[in-house]
Write an enzyme that holds these catalytic residues in place. Structure first.
Site, PDB file in Angstrom:
ATOM      1  N   LYS A  28       0.871  -1.185   0.000  1.00 23.90           N
ATOM      2  CA  LYS A  28       0.000   0.000   0.000  1.00 23.90           C
ATOM      3  C   LYS A  28       0.896   1.219   0.000  1.00 23.90           C
ATOM      4  O   LYS A  28       1.848   1.310   0.778  1.00 23.90           O
ATOM      5  CB  LYS A  28      -0.864  -0.030   1.274  1.00 23.90           C
TER       6      LYS A  28
ATOM      7  N   LYS B 216       5.500   3.392   8.258  1.00 22.50           N
ATOM      8  CA  LYS B 216       4.322   4.256   8.427  1.00 22.50           C
ATOM      9  C   LYS B 216       3.055   3.397   8.501  1.00 22.50           C
ATOM     10  O   LYS B 216       2.217   3.560   9.381  1.00 22.50           O
ATOM     11  CB  LYS B 216       4.245   5.208   7.229  1.00 22.50           C
TER      12      LYS B 216
ATOM     13  N   LYS C 234       5.330   1.719  -3.248  1.00 25.14           N
ATOM     14  CA  LYS C 234       5.220   3.066  -3.835  1.00 25.14           C
ATOM     15  C   LYS C 234       5.437   2.952  -5.332  1.00 25.14           C
ATOM     16  O   LYS C 234       6.062   1.999  -5.798  1.00 25.14           O
ATOM     17  CB  LYS C 234       6.285   3.983  -3.224  1.00 25.14           C
TER      18      LYS C 234
ATOM     19  N   GLY D  51      -2.919   8.078  -4.332  1.00 29.45           N
ATOM     20  CA  GLY D  51      -2.314   9.268  -4.939  1.00 29.45           C
ATOM     21  C   GLY D  51      -1.066   9.719  -4.193  1.00 29.45           C
ATOM     22  O   GLY D  51      -0.731   9.194  -3.140  1.00 29.45           O
ATOM     23  N   ASP D  52      -0.381  10.662  -4.757  1.00 32.90           N
ATOM     24  CA  ASP D  52       0.772  11.329  -4.123  1.00 32.90           C
ATOM     25  C   ASP D  52       0.984  12.607  -4.944  1.00 32.90           C
ATOM     26  O   ASP D  52       0.062  13.052  -5.648  1.00 32.90           O
ATOM     27  CB  ASP D  52       2.011  10.415  -4.141  1.00 32.90           C
TER      28      ASP D  52
ATOM     29  N   THR E  54      -4.660  13.377   5.083  1.00 34.09           N
ATOM     30  CA  THR E  54      -3.237  13.532   5.412  1.00 34.09           C
ATOM     31  C   THR E  54      -3.008  14.857   6.146  1.00 34.09           C
ATOM     32  O   THR E  54      -2.324  14.903   7.177  1.00 34.09           O
ATOM     33  CB  THR E  54      -2.373  13.461   4.137  1.00 34.09           C
TER      34      THR E  54
ATOM     35  N   ASN F  84      -2.581  18.874  -2.029  1.00 36.21           N
ATOM     36  CA  ASN F  84      -3.573  18.179  -1.209  1.00 36.21           C
ATOM     37  C   ASN F  84      -3.244  18.253   0.283  1.00 36.21           C
ATOM     38  O   ASN F  84      -4.091  18.633   1.099  1.00 36.21           O
ATOM     39  CB  ASN F  84      -3.677  16.721  -1.678  1.00 36.21           C
TER      40      ASN F  84
ATOM     41  N   SER G 283      -6.837   5.578   3.739  1.00 34.06           N
ATOM     42  CA  SER G 283      -6.896   4.666   2.600  1.00 34.06           C
ATOM     43  C   SER G 283      -7.241   3.261   3.086  1.00 34.06           C
ATOM     44  O   SER G 283      -8.005   2.536   2.441  1.00 34.06           O
ATOM     45  CB  SER G 283      -5.544   4.630   1.873  1.00 34.06           C
TER      46      SER G 283
HETATM   47  P1  NDP Z   1       0.353  17.627  -4.513  1.00 36.31           P
HETATM   48  O1  NDP Z   1       0.827  17.286  -5.855  1.00 36.31           O
HETATM   49  O2  NDP Z   1      -1.096  17.778  -4.252  1.00 36.31           O
HETATM   50  O3  NDP Z   1       1.062  18.962  -4.007  1.00 36.31           O
HETATM   51  C1  NDP Z   1       2.447  19.067  -3.929  1.00 36.31           C
HETATM   52  C2  NDP Z   1       2.797  20.478  -3.505  1.00 36.31           C
HETATM   53  O4  NDP Z   1       4.205  20.540  -3.234  1.00 36.31           O
HETATM   54  C3  NDP Z   1       2.541  21.499  -4.595  1.00 36.31           C
HETATM   55  O5  NDP Z   1       2.252  22.730  -4.008  1.00 36.31           O
HETATM   56  C4  NDP Z   1       3.884  21.535  -5.333  1.00 36.31           C
HETATM   57  O6  NDP Z   1       4.121  22.735  -6.047  1.00 36.31           O
HETATM   58  C5  NDP Z   1       4.849  21.410  -4.181  1.00 36.31           C
HETATM   59  N1  NDP Z   1       6.105  20.799  -4.668  1.00 36.31           N
HETATM   60  C6  NDP Z   1       6.259  19.638  -5.335  1.00 36.31           C
HETATM   61  N2  NDP Z   1       7.545  19.429  -5.657  1.00 36.31           N
HETATM   62  C7  NDP Z   1       8.204  20.486  -5.164  1.00 36.31           C
HETATM   63  C8  NDP Z   1       9.568  20.869  -5.180  1.00 36.31           C
HETATM   64  N3  NDP Z   1      10.517  20.112  -5.766  1.00 36.31           N
HETATM   65  N4  NDP Z   1       9.885  22.013  -4.534  1.00 36.31           N
HETATM   66  C9  NDP Z   1       8.933  22.768  -3.926  1.00 36.31           C
HETATM   67  N5  NDP Z   1       7.630  22.460  -3.910  1.00 36.31           N
HETATM   68  C10 NDP Z   1       7.268  21.340  -4.513  1.00 36.31           C
HETATM   69  O7  NDP Z   1       0.991  16.498  -3.540  1.00 36.31           O
HETATM   70  P2  NDP Z   1       0.556  16.101  -2.077  1.00 36.31           P
HETATM   71  O8  NDP Z   1       0.044  17.277  -1.334  1.00 36.31           O
HETATM   72  O9  NDP Z   1      -0.270  14.887  -2.172  1.00 36.31           O
HETATM   73  O10 NDP Z   1       1.958  15.634  -1.463  1.00 36.31           O
HETATM   74  C11 NDP Z   1       2.829  16.528  -0.746  1.00 36.31           C
HETATM   75  C12 NDP Z   1       3.764  15.706   0.132  1.00 36.31           C
HETATM   76  O11 NDP Z   1       3.001  14.932   1.058  1.00 36.31           O
HETATM   77  C13 NDP Z   1       4.660  14.706  -0.601  1.00 36.31           C
HETATM   78  O12 NDP Z   1       5.880  14.592   0.089  1.00 36.31           O
HETATM   79  C14 NDP Z   1       3.880  13.403  -0.450  1.00 36.31           C
HETATM   80  O13 NDP Z   1       4.715  12.269  -0.589  1.00 36.31           O
HETATM   81  C15 NDP Z   1       3.371  13.560   0.962  1.00 36.31           C
HETATM   82  N6  NDP Z   1       2.229  12.722   1.337  1.00 36.31           N
HETATM   83  C16 NDP Z   1       1.059  12.786   0.613  1.00 36.31           C
HETATM   84  C17 NDP Z   1      -0.007  12.020   1.002  1.00 36.31           C
HETATM   85  C18 NDP Z   1      -1.340  12.142   0.343  1.00 36.31           C
HETATM   86  O14 NDP Z   1      -2.299  11.556   0.859  1.00 36.31           O
HETATM   87  N7  NDP Z   1      -1.494  12.874  -0.736  1.00 36.31           N
HETATM   88  C19 NDP Z   1       0.096  11.052   2.114  1.00 36.31           C
HETATM   89  C20 NDP Z   1       1.332  11.132   2.843  1.00 36.31           C
HETATM   90  C21 NDP Z   1       2.356  11.919   2.430  1.00 36.31           C
HETATM   91  P3  NDP Z   1       4.029  22.729  -7.648  1.00 36.31           P
HETATM   92  O15 NDP Z   1       2.568  22.653  -7.952  1.00 36.31           O
HETATM   93  O16 NDP Z   1       4.666  24.009  -8.038  1.00 36.31           O
HETATM   94  O17 NDP Z   1       4.801  21.530  -8.117  1.00 36.31           O
END
Ligand code: NDP
Length: 446
Positions: A91, A115, A127, A166-167, A210, A241, A378
């Site tokens: 997962k 986790k 992943k 998603g991620d 999250t 997200n 999830s």
């Molecule tokens: P999204 O794609 O919804 O959002 C990502 C955000 O981070 C955007 O604002 C993006 O900006 C920014 N970002 C991405 N890459 C970079 C970078 N290299 N430098 C600076 N900003 C960056 O993703 P999520 O919100 O889902 O995920 C965010 C984090 O949370 C990740 O680390 C993910 O692994 C983690 N996570 C997510 C979960 C989930 O349920 N979605 C669960 C647990 C962890 P831009 O649009 O400009 O790229």
């Protein structure tokens, strides 16, 4: 703190996988904190648990060809890393971002094992992703890419084998397209993905989970310090997200969120960020965060996302991406009076930054504990799919809240038991690891 067994395994990984810097970083952090556990439980070395747990059970790497709107064929690289199934089906999310490579997917998959174990639900770790950038692509291009990605992935996943989510770069739109393609190929209506739309098997509160979970975790750390979110200034990096719903929950608990960012820069609004504007810009219009400052006059936009950590705040919630917060940023946060950091993103703080937080003895919640609410929900989506039932928002949110309280308690108790009270990095790593290790030993050499 490291022992010979740990050093040997880390060295082997570095030799076997040269150039996988993010994976080395994640593995070294976890293995280093396991030293006292390994000393106490001789069976772990005898059973080769560290060698086995660091090596994925299976890695699938595949070509993803698709046709862009101009009729030109494009090719991306897709992958799914099925890391460890000791506690349940693999997962973990799927990431679409140009930076995706085996190092990043392996670090994420490795973290996911511990986790998922911490959530108390029956889930293994995995992943996946592709070096595809959904940014700037039309809906049709994204659909064709997702269909091509699933045309290979479908043969490796199943509701009882591997259930991706998603991620970064993979939200409701992408999950919908991938689900549709799976159903079409297999002619089976199975909950093979989570984060689905509410009309076709998604769980209420999964979108929020999250971010909400990260704030629930932070609230527990603050309670231990006789504090709360009430009237605190909060900085949240990212505007995706996780960031949006972390900001929403923090606000609902009485905090003021004063800054958010994306990969181009950050906005600062001393009056408090207007989340409805961020949501429209990001979730509906898919625009840059700089647009916020054009609409909201009290806000200022600054180029460069790392500058967000120079804004004085009480609480920081890094919720964008790995290694976004370095040693200097950590020192600046502490100097400016920050008392709590809870990681919505995976591994957003560099090892040097983590050391600054631990040395300063502020409340620090590492991602594998603080952002586990997403995967936990999830897991709840999978349970609802199996029952063919949908629970209400409040039912799911109440369960999520309790899971986050439990994770905090579990990590805190493990940290205390292994003589590093207050160190939730060690606590989360040890508690997450022990369950998986015991299950692996019970399963024999497989
Ligand atoms: P999204 O794609 O919804 O959002 C990502 C955000 O981070 C955007 O604002 C993006 O900006 C920014 N970002 C991405 N890459 C970079 C970078 N290299 N430098 C600076 N900003 C960056 O993703 P999520 O919100 O889902 O995920 C965010 C984090 O949370 C990740 O680390 C993910 O692994 C983690 N996570 C997510 C979960 C989930 O349920 N979605 C669960 C647990 C962890 P831009 O649009 O400009 O790229």
């Amino acid at each position: 703190m490291s022992n010979q067994y740990v050093s040997r395994v880390v060295e082997t990984l570095k030799k076997r996988y040269p150039g996988e810097a993010e994976f080395h970083q994640a593995a070294t952090e976890v293995l280093d904190s396991l030293t006292p556990v390994i000393k106490k439980n001789k069976e772990i070395e005898q059973a080769g648990i560290l060698e086995r747990i660091t090596e994925p059970e299976r890695q699938i790497i595949f070509r993803v060809p698709w046709v862009d709107d101009s009729g030109k064929v494009q090719v991306n690289r897709g992958m799914r890393i099925q890391y460890n199934s000791a506690l349940g089906p693999y997962k973990g999310g799927i990431r679409f971002h140009p930076s995706v490579n085996t190092s990043i997917i392996k670090f994420l998959g490795f973290e996911q094992i511990f986790k998922n174990s911490l959530t108390g639900l029956m889930m293994g770790g995995g992943k996946g992703g592709a070096d595809f950038d959904p940014k700037g692509k039309s809906d049709n291009e994204v659909m064709r890419f997702c269909q091509s990605f699933m045309t290979e992935l479908y043969r490796h996943i199943d509701a009882d084998t591997d259930v991706p989510a998603g991620d970064i770069g993979v939200g409701a739109r992408e999950i919908g397209y991938m689900f549709g393609q799976y159903k079409r190929i297999k002619n089976i209506y199975h909950g093979i993905l989570t984060g689905k739309g509410l009309l076709y098997g998604g769980s209420l509160a999964r979108t929020e989970a999250t971010g909400y979970g990260c704030v629930y975790f932070c609230e527990e750390m603050l309670k231990d310090r006789k504090s709360s979110f009430e009237k605190k200034n909060v900085v949240v990096s990212g505007s995706g997200n996780v960031a949006i719903y972390a900001a929403q929950k923090a606000m609902s608990l009485g905090a003021k969120v004063i800054a958010m960012s994306d990969s181009s820069g950050y906005v600062y609004d001393a009056n408090g960020i207007k989340l409805d504007v961020v949501k429209r810009l990001k979730e509906v219009e898919r625009k840059r965060i700089s647009e916020y400052a054009k609409e909201v006059k009290s806000a200022k936009f600054k180029d460069g996302c790392s500058g967000i950590w120079t804004i004085p705040c009480d609480i920081a919630l890094p919720s964008a991406t790995q290694n976004e917060l370095d040693e200097k940023a950590a020192q600046t946060l502490i100097k400016n009076g920050c008392v709590a950091v809870a990681e919505g993103a995976n591994m957003p703080s560099t090892p040097e930054a983590v050391k600054v937080f631990l040395d300063a003895k502020i409340a620090y919640g590492p991602g594998k504990a603080a952002n586990a609410g997403g995967v936990a929900t999830s897991g709840l989506e999978m349970a609802q799919n199996s029952q063919r039932l949908s629970w209400t928002f409040d039912e799911v949110d109440t369960k999520l809240h309790q899971i986050m309280v439990n994770i905090h308690e579990t990590a805190k108790n493990a940290a205390k038991e292994y003589n590093t009270p207050g160190n939730l990095v060690n606590g989360a790593n040890i508690a997450g690891f022990l369950k998986v290790a015991k299950a692996m030993i019970a399963h024999g050499v497989v």
